[in-house]
Design an enzyme around this catalytic site. Sequence first.
Site, PDB file in Angstrom:
ATOM      1  N   CYS A   1      -1.700 -43.053  19.489  1.00 24.62           N
ATOM      2  CA  CYS A   1      -1.973 -44.085  18.475  1.00 24.62           C
ATOM      3  C   CYS A   1      -3.145 -44.958  18.906  1.00 24.62           C
ATOM      4  CB  CYS A   1      -0.750 -44.962  18.257  1.00 24.62           C
ATOM      5  SG  CYS A   1       0.716 -44.084  17.680  1.00 24.62           S
TER       6      CYS A   1
ATOM      7  N   ASP B   1      21.715 -51.067  -7.320  1.00 24.55           N
ATOM      8  CA  ASP B   1      22.407 -50.166  -6.423  1.00 24.55           C
ATOM      9  C   ASP B   1      23.899 -50.301  -6.743  1.00 24.55           C
ATOM     10  OD1 ASP B   1      23.008 -48.590  -4.046  1.00 24.55           O
ATOM     11  OD2 ASP B   1      23.607 -50.496  -3.147  1.00 24.55           O
TER      12      ASP B   1
ATOM     13  N   ASP C   1      21.511 -53.977  -1.347  1.00 23.52           N
ATOM     14  CA  ASP C   1      22.008 -54.669  -0.154  1.00 23.52           C
ATOM     15  C   ASP C   1      21.833 -53.884   1.133  1.00 23.52           C
ATOM     16  OD1 ASP C   1      23.917 -52.682  -0.744  1.00 23.52           O
ATOM     17  OD2 ASP C   1      25.462 -53.810   0.324  1.00 23.52           O
TER      18      ASP C   1
END
Length: 794
Positions: free
Chosen positions: A19, A495, A689
């Site tokens: 990286c 959801d 959630d």
Amino acid sequence: MSEEKHMNIGVTGMTCAACSTRIEKVLNKMDGVDAKVNLAMEKASIDYDAEQVTPEDISARIEKLGYGVQTEKLELDVYGMTCAACSSRIEKVLNKMDGIQEASVNLANETALVEYTPGLVSLDNIIARIQKLGYDAEERAAREEKSSQKEEELKKKRIKLIVSAILSLPLLYTMFEHLFGLPVPDLIMNPWVQFILATPVQFVIGWQFYEGAYKNLKNKTANMDVLVALGTSAAYFYSLAEAIQTIGNPSKEPHLYFETSAILITLILLGKYFESIAKGRTTQAISSLLNLQAKEASVLRDGEEQKVPVEQVVVGDTILVRPGEKIPVDGEVIKGTTSIDESMITGESIPVEKANGDKVIGSTINKNGTIHMRATKVGKDTALAGIIKVVEEAQGSKAPIQRMADVISGYFVPIVVGIAVLTFIVWVTIVAPGDLPLSLEAAIAVLVIACPCALGLATPTSIMVGTGKAAEQGILFKGGEHLESTHKIDTIVFDKTGTITKGEPEVTNFEGSEEVLSLVASAEKGSEHPLAQSIVQHAESKSLDVSEVESFEAIPGHGIKATVNEKNVLIGTRTLFQNENVEYTNYDSYMQSWEEEGKTAMLIAVDGKAEGVIAVADTIKPSAKEALTHLKEQGIELVMLTGDNERTAQAIAKQVGIDRVIAQVVPEEKAERVKELQQQDKKVAMVGDGINDAPALATADIGIAIGTGTDVAIEAADVTILGGELTLIPKAIRLSQKTMQNIRQNLFWALAYNTAGIPVAAIGLLAPWIAGAAMAFSSVSVVSNSLRLKRVKI
């Protein structure tokens, strides 16, 4: 000629040497850049040619590679702002500085919220830039210190106002002679007595306007101070010139306007004083939250109990909490049992039972048992501190609608000065040729009536009151922009598990005797399966005996076999009963009916004979149907998005009134489904959630996290509903609507006031002192209108 510069910036998201090498390689290919990236320190040391590349170009290149540039947020107290032109100017200049991602300056609470890249710019650089503009700033003080400073500042304003009023009152008396021809004592009409009274008001008490005007003009900008300084100076120096002409010429009747300048300054100070008091009331929500905090904790150190300020509690401390006391910090119970009133976080009035290993939240109230707890989060890491931080940042942020007011304010003052000059020329040449006093009066009235204070306060005060009221209700908006955008939502995606439903299975139906239920609970007691635990809890709630199991065998995917009190108990699916040759026809109709409702049904046999059937399901939250009904009444389309099977999802949707269901969606697809809805020109809110909801929450126009959910979901969301009470969602939308309505009212009246006031003043129908009073109280009226939001029912 090249301009070599150096910067050190933090880089996030690097996981290995590949990286850092990649970032370094790509940066070094940019013209004028020499970069070294350190993986261990997560830093990039960069020399660059400012003629060829900007810090923003470098940051953008790192982000394009999929990494992040570390930023920090800084909150400053800003001193010396008087109107919208001031806050707009500071914000504009800060946003042009290298290394600042975003700066938002709030006139109402006199703060600046700055997101910046350390290494590109420092706190000292930012403060120095503000000071160069003629204002002052410092890193935001502790709340107690800030409160003390505000009180001291208010006291100084009060003293100035009183002194100014005492000196101005005799001059006000002279207006009776101007307006009504009433007799006034010769002493007060003496030009030099008026001069003695007016001069301290003009140059001592009013010096702040000259100072502010000088600093702004030096920076090629103009604000309220410029208008006030020009208007009052014109009246004062014209009067002084008239007074000088009386020296050696007793027959001269001077046209004096000392009272105009002095009373203008007094009225403006009065308006600012009332405005400060009113603005203080807009932050009462923060004060209410602060009052919830515990002040002391009983800490056990070296075997002894010590009372210490809550600020001195450290992670790992053991704390003794007695009945009636507040839980001082976040932690977990390590000894004792109790019930705790968590209503200030969850909104639930029923106390929650707590025992060993259970988490407790700081500032909630211990009701009836003495416990020992271990501190796990203290100071700024506690739940309440997090709530306060969100509310403060929301109150300090700027809603997009405010940008319009800022643009107007930026041009407003110079235009007004131009109109005042034009008014004077027209009067002195056409309307009343050669009549300097009348011409001057009209020009001064234009200058004073047009101050853009009210325009600058119109939006931030409403946002402050709106976010504060929301916090008191258990709704946390992360910023003013989210409070503004929420009312535009036309589609809400929910959801299922943990959002509409409780997220914990429980027994919904049972057919059979209590003896059979007792045997089933005994058999399931040894299982860790959530369905088994729900059956045991159901039996215990009915005070049934739960016996020890003599033998137990789990049959994966089908059920269990167990021996309880020398009886063979079989619990499970039709396949299990078919394999064991147990007839269950009498109970099959119950199973089919319950399964159609999306429940998990299990047959029960004792000693080879079917004796009952039990159904377990994740039940909907008590408030879910009411909340969703309110949303439908508001004209919002409701969608359920779940990974559950179609039948279970449809059964839950039917119970709560959701018409559209998207089932069997894997977590990584949720965000894509939200995008699909957005592509249909819908303004979409996502309510969730779990960690799996975070991408969808971030993708939606408004992400609404359930406060009982995961930290990841809450972090990704724009709005957090504390305690998971779904009825707060329609309330959040209504509050957004009411706040926007309030802002529009403020902006309309602020603009209408100036638009109507300027021509009235220009044609000479408005005395300068009346214009001053109207200008001063226009700001107070805007703040007062914003405070009405506190009383709005949502």
